[in-house]
Design an enzyme around this catalytic site. Structure first.
Site, PDB file in Angstrom:
ATOM      1  CG  ASN A   5      -0.221  -0.089   2.504  1.00  0.00           C
ATOM      2  OD1 ASN A   5       0.505   0.837   2.864  1.00  0.00           O
ATOM      3  ND2 ASN A   5      -0.358  -1.204   3.215  1.00  0.00           N
ATOM      4  N   PRO A  42      -3.226 -11.934  10.525  1.00  0.00           N
ATOM      5  CG  PRO A  42      -1.266 -12.399  11.704  1.00  0.00           C
ATOM      6  CD  PRO A  42      -1.893 -12.534  10.352  1.00  0.00           C
ATOM      7  CE  LYS A  44      -8.250  -2.767  14.494  1.00  0.00           C
ATOM      8  NZ  LYS A  44      -7.229  -3.313  13.627  1.00  0.00           N
TER       9      LYS A  44
HETATM   10  N1  CTP Z   1      -3.720  -3.227  12.383  1.00  0.00           N
HETATM   11  C1  CTP Z   1      -2.948  -4.295  12.820  1.00  0.00           C
HETATM   12  N2  CTP Z   1      -2.993  -5.480  12.171  1.00  0.00           N
HETATM   13  C2  CTP Z   1      -3.812  -5.648  11.112  1.00  0.00           C
HETATM   14  C3  CTP Z   1      -4.602  -4.574  10.655  1.00  0.00           C
HETATM   15  C4  CTP Z   1      -4.540  -3.373  11.308  1.00  0.00           C
HETATM   16  O1  CTP Z   1      -2.198  -4.120  13.780  1.00  0.00           O
HETATM   17  N3  CTP Z   1      -3.832  -6.831  10.507  1.00  0.00           N
HETATM   18  C5  CTP Z   1      -3.682  -1.970  13.123  1.00  0.00           C
HETATM   19  C6  CTP Z   1      -3.124  -0.807  12.351  1.00  0.00           C
HETATM   20  O2  CTP Z   1      -1.730  -0.680  12.554  1.00  0.00           O
HETATM   21  C7  CTP Z   1      -3.874   0.369  12.945  1.00  0.00           C
HETATM   22  C8  CTP Z   1      -5.222  -0.214  13.321  1.00  0.00           C
HETATM   23  O3  CTP Z   1      -5.013  -1.627  13.423  1.00  0.00           O
HETATM   24  O4  CTP Z   1      -3.289   0.815  14.151  1.00  0.00           O
HETATM   25  C9  CTP Z   1      -6.323   0.071  12.370  1.00  0.00           C
HETATM   26  O5  CTP Z   1      -5.950  -0.263  11.052  1.00  0.00           O
HETATM   27  P1  CTP Z   1      -6.989  -0.089   9.865  1.00  0.00           P
HETATM   28  O6  CTP Z   1      -6.384  -0.598   8.612  1.00  0.00           O
HETATM   29  O7  CTP Z   1      -7.547   1.298   9.887  1.00  0.00           O
HETATM   30  O8  CTP Z   1      -8.159  -1.002  10.364  1.00  0.00           O
HETATM   31  P2  CTP Z   1      -8.524  -2.483  10.121  1.00  0.00           P
HETATM   32  O9  CTP Z   1      -8.476  -3.180  11.431  1.00  0.00           O
HETATM   33  O10 CTP Z   1      -7.712  -3.082   9.039  1.00  0.00           O
HETATM   34  O11 CTP Z   1     -10.045  -2.336   9.686  1.00  0.00           O
HETATM   35  P3  CTP Z   1     -10.660  -1.821   8.290  1.00  0.00           P
HETATM   36  O12 CTP Z   1      -9.550  -1.958   7.260  1.00  0.00           O
HETATM   37  O13 CTP Z   1     -11.786  -2.760   8.066  1.00  0.00           O
HETATM   38  O14 CTP Z   1     -11.080  -0.420   8.508  1.00  0.00           O
END
Ligand code: CTP
Length: 407
Positions: free
Chosen positions: A210, A314, A350
């Site tokens: 990304n 994960p 979370k």
């Molecule tokens: N994060 C993580 N591990 C993942 C996905 C996300 O630790 N597999 C953490 C990111 O570093 C960030 C937070 O979770 O601090 C939110 O990440 P984001 O991408 O906004 O959220 P997602 O949990 O992936 O949810 P969505 O993409 O559905 O909004």
């Protein structure tokens, strides 16, 4: 804006080849917002002329205690009283020996003796001179006198030898000065961060990633270090400089990032030095290709596209928050709509106490940003500013939230 912004720095240049780097340093300090007044020893002028510094800083350069430009003849008092810090770069072996003895036979050494502000030295000399017991004795004396030494570094030297004694690079000196001026709100704390994107390989030459540049995560790591914390940064593939004094572990995939974070937390717990704060800034890939092809996937004449199935990665942040004796967890959110509602939803999902949302999702690679900090009840908006300034404000907001350490 950093802690150096608005500070008045007397940049003292003593005699050594590294004096040429002091010209770049003067520039970098100004770029960080400092006002720079250069004072040189006579020996330094053999390496770089006063005109160079004068042109760079737009201020007259002083070399002589009897300079007629200071009306009352008290150049050493006038110049040091106006300063927030005196930085000597390069600090030669001879100049350090003089400081250790309290000698004051020229303007710069007199300025140092007459100062009321902090004195910071960036030593630069040949490795034998640095290792010489006399220099080491002086170093110990200077430290005991409360003088701050930054560097030296080890590496290739102007004399052609390799070893300890190289002056830190100008940008590292500015970074050290930034840390020096910062409030130590995380003194003694251990911080673990994730930053950057992850890279999920499809085959040996392709993968999914990304647009995260890692700038925000690295700025927060720097701000935590400046605030006095011991910082470990687990980073995906980025082109960022490792902040001085930060321990960096490079990973590629979300699974590797997860495993590294877990290992770090386990080891810290085992060593009875638990992590106090976990900040998940990384833009982690939610999915990875279900199968990795050992060989490059070839095009077919039939024109059919390969089917890429996906497996969920994960959730690193959620898994840390679920741990027994979890550190204080801070998440980041990239949302394209309904920022506050989605942010609060993520906070609950979370099970974390604090979430920082990027306002606007086109922040990738930019040097500035705008943030919204959400906890269970309130939201605080940090208006548009540089990522460094935001990182510092964010750390100032997080620090008082950390639970006190059990005695
Ligand atoms: N994060 C993580 N591990 C993942 C996905 C996300 O630790 N597999 C953490 C990111 O570093 C960030 C937070 O979770 O601090 C939110 O990440 P984001 O991408 O906004 O959220 P997602 O949990 O992936 O949810 P969505 O993409 O559905 O909004």
């Amino acid at each position: 804006m950093t802690a150096v912004d608005g500070k008045r720095i007397v940049l003292g240049v003593s005699g050594g080849v590294a004096a040429y780097k002091a010209a770049v340093l003067a520039r970098e300090l100004q770029r960080a917002g400092a006002r720079v007044q250069v004072v040189m020893t006579e020996a330094a002028t053999h390496f770089v002329g006063t005109a160079t510094f004068q042109a760079l800083t737009g201020e007259p350069v002083f070399t002589d205690q009897w300079d007629a430009r200071i009306a009352n003849g008290m150049a050493h008092i006038e110049l040091s009283r106006a300063a927030d810090a005196i930085l000597i770069a390069p600090a030669s072996a001879d100049f350090m020996a003089k400081l250790a003895q309290g000698l004051c036979d020229d303007l710069l050494s007199t300025l140092c003796l007459a100062r009321e502000c902090p004195l910071v030295l960036a030593p630069a000399m040949n490795r034998q001179m640095w290792e010489n017991p006399a220099t080491q004795r002086n170093v110990a004396r200077l430290r005991a006198d409360g003088i701050e030494l930054i560097g030296p570094d080890s590496g290739e030297q102007a004399c052609g030898e390799t070893g300890m004694g190289r002056m830190l690079e100008p940008e590292d000196i500015v970074e050290s000065l930034d840390a020096f001026f910062s409030r130590k709100v995380l003194a003694g704390r251990r911080v673990l961060l994730t930053a950057g994107p992850t890279f999920e390989p499809i085959d040996p030459v392709r993968g999914i990633t990304n647009r995260s540049s890692g700038k925000m995560g690295f700025a927060i790591a720097r701000a935590c270090r400046n605030a006095g914390a011991m910082v470990t940064l687990v980073s995906g593939p980025v082109a960022q400089r490792t902040p001085l004094g930060v321990r960096r572990i490079d990973v590629q995939t979300a699974q590797q990032m997860h495993d590294t974070v877990t290992r770090e937390l386990d080891q810290a717990q085992h060593a009875k030095q638990p992590v106090d704060l976990f900040i998940a800034v990384a833009a982690v890939a939610d999915w990875r290709p279900a199968r990795y092809s050992e060989q490059k996937i070839k095009k077919t004449d039939a024109g059919s596209a390969p089917e890429l199935g996906f497996t969920q990665n994960p959730d690193i942040l959620a898994s840390v928050a679920k741990r027994e004796a979890a550190p204080y967890c801070v998440g980041f959110a990239a949302e394209s709509e309904a920022l506050e509602r989605n942010g609060r939803d993520k906070l609950a999902r979370k099970a974390i106490p604090l979430l920082v949302a990027n306002i606007g999702h086109e922040t990738f690679g930019r040097d500035d940003n705008e943030l919204l900090i959400l906890d269970g009840t309130r939201s605080v908006r940090l208006p548009r500013a540089s990522k460094d300034a935001l990182a510092r404000d964010l750390v100032a907001d997080i620090a008082p939230r950390l639970p006190a350490r059990p005695l």
